[in-house]
Write a protein that holds these residues in place. Structure first.
Motif, PDB file in Angstrom:
ATOM      1  N   VAL A 191      61.580 -14.413 -27.274  1.00 17.51           N
ATOM      2  CA  VAL A 191      61.467 -15.323 -26.133  1.00 17.51           C
ATOM      3  C   VAL A 191      61.836 -16.726 -26.609  1.00 17.51           C
ATOM      4  O   VAL A 191      61.659 -17.059 -27.787  1.00 17.51           O
ATOM      5  CB  VAL A 191      60.027 -15.296 -25.558  1.00 17.51           C
ATOM      6  CG1 VAL A 191      59.021 -15.814 -26.574  1.00 17.51           C
ATOM      7  CG2 VAL A 191      59.933 -16.089 -24.263  1.00 17.51           C
ATOM      8  N   TYR A 192      62.365 -17.523 -25.708  1.00 16.87           N
ATOM      9  CA  TYR A 192      62.650 -18.918 -26.060  1.00 16.87           C
ATOM     10  C   TYR A 192      62.643 -19.769 -24.800  1.00 16.87           C
ATOM     11  O   TYR A 192      62.726 -19.257 -23.673  1.00 16.87           O
ATOM     12  CB  TYR A 192      63.996 -19.036 -26.785  1.00 16.87           C
ATOM     13  CG  TYR A 192      65.218 -18.823 -25.919  1.00 16.87           C
ATOM     14  CD1 TYR A 192      65.845 -19.904 -25.287  1.00 16.87           C
ATOM     15  CD2 TYR A 192      65.762 -17.554 -25.744  1.00 16.87           C
ATOM     16  CE1 TYR A 192      66.976 -19.716 -24.500  1.00 16.87           C
ATOM     17  CE2 TYR A 192      66.881 -17.355 -24.964  1.00 16.87           C
ATOM     18  CZ  TYR A 192      67.496 -18.446 -24.341  1.00 16.87           C
ATOM     19  OH  TYR A 192      68.610 -18.255 -23.556  1.00 16.87           O
ATOM     20  N   GLN A 193      62.535 -21.061 -25.023  1.00 14.27           N
ATOM     21  CA  GLN A 193      62.627 -22.014 -23.921  1.00 14.27           C
ATOM     22  C   GLN A 193      63.980 -22.696 -24.015  1.00 14.27           C
ATOM     23  O   GLN A 193      64.410 -23.111 -25.099  1.00 14.27           O
ATOM     24  CB  GLN A 193      61.508 -23.055 -24.000  1.00 14.27           C
ATOM     25  CG  GLN A 193      61.469 -23.996 -22.802  1.00 14.27           C
ATOM     26  CD  GLN A 193      60.369 -25.045 -22.932  1.00 14.27           C
ATOM     27  OE1 GLN A 193      59.881 -25.305 -24.028  1.00 14.27           O
ATOM     28  NE2 GLN A 193      59.983 -25.649 -21.815  1.00 14.27           N
ATOM     29  N   ARG A 205      59.961 -23.491 -30.183  1.00 10.79           N
ATOM     30  CA  ARG A 205      60.833 -23.302 -29.018  1.00 10.79           C
ATOM     31  C   ARG A 205      61.285 -21.849 -28.879  1.00 10.79           C
ATOM     32  O   ARG A 205      61.547 -21.368 -27.782  1.00 10.79           O
ATOM     33  CB  ARG A 205      62.057 -24.214 -29.126  1.00 10.79           C
ATOM     34  CG  ARG A 205      62.880 -24.295 -27.841  1.00 10.79           C
ATOM     35  CD  ARG A 205      64.027 -25.280 -27.976  1.00 10.79           C
ATOM     36  NE  ARG A 205      65.016 -24.832 -28.932  1.00 10.79           N
ATOM     37  CZ  ARG A 205      65.985 -23.954 -28.633  1.00 10.79           C
ATOM     38  NH1 ARG A 205      66.062 -23.434 -27.419  1.00 10.79           N
ATOM     39  NH2 ARG A 205      66.857 -23.594 -29.541  1.00 10.79           N
ATOM     40  N   GLU A 206      61.347 -21.135 -29.991  1.00  7.62           N
ATOM     41  CA  GLU A 206      61.818 -19.750 -29.969  1.00  7.62           C
ATOM     42  C   GLU A 206      60.928 -18.878 -30.841  1.00  7.62           C
ATOM     43  O   GLU A 206      60.429 -19.317 -31.881  1.00  7.62           O
ATOM     44  CB  GLU A 206      63.269 -19.672 -30.454  1.00  7.62           C
ATOM     45  CG  GLU A 206      63.885 -18.297 -30.353  1.00  7.62           C
ATOM     46  CD  GLU A 206      65.376 -18.300 -30.631  1.00  7.62           C
ATOM     47  OE1 GLU A 206      65.986 -17.217 -30.568  1.00  7.62           O
ATOM     48  OE2 GLU A 206      65.932 -19.391 -30.895  1.00  7.62           O
ATOM     49  N   LYS A 242      57.737 -22.364 -14.716  1.00  4.78           N
ATOM     50  CA  LYS A 242      56.342 -22.480 -15.129  1.00  4.78           C
ATOM     51  C   LYS A 242      55.429 -21.868 -14.068  1.00  4.78           C
ATOM     52  O   LYS A 242      55.535 -22.169 -12.880  1.00  4.78           O
ATOM     53  CB  LYS A 242      55.978 -23.952 -15.342  1.00  4.78           C
ATOM     54  CG  LYS A 242      54.558 -24.152 -15.867  1.00  4.78           C
ATOM     55  CD  LYS A 242      54.271 -25.615 -16.140  1.00  4.78           C
ATOM     56  CE  LYS A 242      52.855 -25.792 -16.680  1.00  4.78           C
ATOM     57  NZ  LYS A 242      52.548 -27.219 -16.981  1.00  4.78           N
ATOM     58  N   ALA A 259      54.659 -17.346 -17.241  1.00  3.56           N
ATOM     59  CA  ALA A 259      55.318 -18.390 -18.026  1.00  3.56           C
ATOM     60  C   ALA A 259      54.437 -19.633 -18.125  1.00  3.56           C
ATOM     61  O   ALA A 259      53.926 -20.131 -17.122  1.00  3.56           O
ATOM     62  CB  ALA A 259      56.657 -18.742 -17.392  1.00  3.56           C
ATOM     63  N   LYS A 261      55.652 -22.399 -19.580  1.00  3.74           N
ATOM     64  CA  LYS A 261      56.562 -23.540 -19.533  1.00  3.74           C
ATOM     65  C   LYS A 261      57.767 -23.186 -18.669  1.00  3.74           C
ATOM     66  O   LYS A 261      58.069 -22.008 -18.451  1.00  3.74           O
ATOM     67  CB  LYS A 261      57.020 -23.918 -20.943  1.00  3.74           C
ATOM     68  CG  LYS A 261      55.875 -24.277 -21.884  1.00  3.74           C
ATOM     69  CD  LYS A 261      56.385 -24.583 -23.273  1.00  3.74           C
ATOM     70  CE  LYS A 261      55.227 -24.913 -24.217  1.00  3.74           C
ATOM     71  NZ  LYS A 261      55.702 -25.238 -25.581  1.00  3.74           N
ATOM     72  N   THR A 264      61.652 -20.517 -19.335  1.00  3.85           N
ATOM     73  CA  THR A 264      61.299 -19.545 -20.372  1.00  3.85           C
ATOM     74  C   THR A 264      62.172 -18.302 -20.215  1.00  3.85           C
ATOM     75  O   THR A 264      62.245 -17.712 -19.134  1.00  3.85           O
ATOM     76  CB  THR A 264      59.815 -19.157 -20.272  1.00  3.85           C
ATOM     77  OG1 THR A 264      59.010 -20.320 -20.518  1.00  3.85           O
ATOM     78  CG2 THR A 264      59.469 -18.086 -21.293  1.00  3.85           C
ATOM     79  N   HIS A 301      54.744 -18.971 -25.236  1.00  6.17           N
ATOM     80  CA  HIS A 301      55.558 -19.150 -24.033  1.00  6.17           C
ATOM     81  C   HIS A 301      54.995 -18.424 -22.820  1.00  6.17           C
ATOM     82  O   HIS A 301      55.215 -18.844 -21.681  1.00  6.17           O
ATOM     83  CB  HIS A 301      56.981 -18.638 -24.284  1.00  6.17           C
ATOM     84  CG  HIS A 301      57.696 -19.340 -25.385  1.00  6.17           C
ATOM     85  ND1 HIS A 301      57.492 -19.052 -26.711  1.00  6.17           N
ATOM     86  CD2 HIS A 301      58.627 -20.336 -25.353  1.00  6.17           C
ATOM     87  CE1 HIS A 301      58.263 -19.823 -27.464  1.00  6.17           C
ATOM     88  NE2 HIS A 301      58.956 -20.611 -26.666  1.00  6.17           N
TER      89      HIS A 301
END
Length: 304
Positions: A191-193, A205-206, A242, A259, A261, A264, A301
């Motif tokens: 997962v990452y933003q 972030r990831e 979010k 989520a 954030k 995501t 996340h």
């Protein structure tokens, strides 16, 4: 004749006797019997011994015997053809017998396609491994219960699977998550933003899920991709806002990811349509350690 010459003559006769009784290289010993290769233990056997065992079992040892013991080639060919015919008959009968145990006595409105059944027989009759026979039996039962559940493409793909490939596919299914349609089966890999000015330098972030730790390396992903069961490239779901929720099921366990954030993105490997069909054969076998690991890796996340 002296005692020494008598002894030498005796030893020479013994050596000659041994030489005449020793089998020629590549020939089976007269009267030698070989066991069913499925019941023989390969450990500690030479490749030559294993080959002779297989040749004997599959009626291909005719030319390996001394010339005076060889049957005519036509007789050997007929014997092998008869053996193969009987073996395939036994295999398919065993599959039918196993399938009957999975069938119900409830009436259904649709009938199975005879052409599909004919193709099924052609593929399944070559399978002698009990575990693989059991899977073929489940395919037959599934098709009889829900005609169209298993396409001919799926049958062709499945017939090329070895037992180790089938076990690997079972491992993938134990890691997969389904949506409500049950047609989309995904193995979440991370997962990452999406990058922005506010998170560009963030170490969190990831996050990636260690699939290799749970028996799914990238080389094994490629193996399943070669069998058209799993896409080899990672795919992404549309970004979640979010507070947005995503409902999935992990081996029958309902999960709702929310989520934390904006933007995501969930990454995953997806089963192909053929893989999704064959996944019906695999019962729910959740791996608690994987579930805990996945939740932990996604926790920054997503809440679950």
């Amino acid at each position: 004749m002296t005692e020494e010459s008598t002894k030498a003559t005796s030893q020479g006769q013994q050596s000659k006797a041994v030489a005449t009784t020793e089998p020629q290289k590549g020939q089976l010993i007269e009267g030698e019997t070989t066991a069913d290769p499925k019941k023989s233990k390969a450990a500690g056997q030479s490749t030559q011994t294993q080959l002779l065992t297989l040749a004997k079992f599959f009626c291909l040892d005719g030319a390996l015997r001394p010339p005076q013991q060889q049957a005519p080639i036509d007789d050997r060919s007929e014997r092998r053809e008869r053996f193969n015919h009987n073996r395939r008959q036994q295999n398919i009968e065993k599959v039918i017998e196993k399938s009957l145990h999975y069938c119900s006595d409830s009436a259904i409105s649709d009938k199975a396609d005879p052409d599909w059944f004919d193709q099924f027989i052609e593929f399944a009759e070559r399978v002698s491994n009990p575990t693989m026979q059991d899977l073929w039996a489940k395919i037959l039962t599934g098709e009889l219960t829900h005609p169209g559940a298993f396409s001919l493409k799926t049958l062709k793909a499945f017939k090329n699977l070895s037992l180790s490939d089938a076990r690997l596919f079972g491992k993938v299914c134990s890691l997969g998550l389904k949506d409500n349609s049950k047609k989309n089966i995904r193995v979440i890999s991370g997962v990452y933003q999406k990058p922005s000015l506010f998170n560009m330098l963030s170490k969190n972030r990831e996050a990636s899920i260690s699939l290799n730790k749970f028996g799914l390396s990238y080389s094994e992903i490629l193996t399943l991709a070669d069998h058209h069961l799993l896409f080899s490239q990672e795919t992404e779901l549309p970004p979640l806002e979010k507070g947005e929720e995503l409902a999935l099921k992990y081996n029958g366990i309902p999960l709702i990811f929310k989520a934390k954030k904006a933007d995501t993105v969930i990454k995953f490997y997806k089963l192909t349509p053929i893989g999704a069909e064959l996944a019906q054969l695999i019962g729910d076998k959740p791996d608690d350690s994987f579930l805990s690991h996945m939740k932990s890796k996604l926790s920054h996340h997503l809440s679950c």
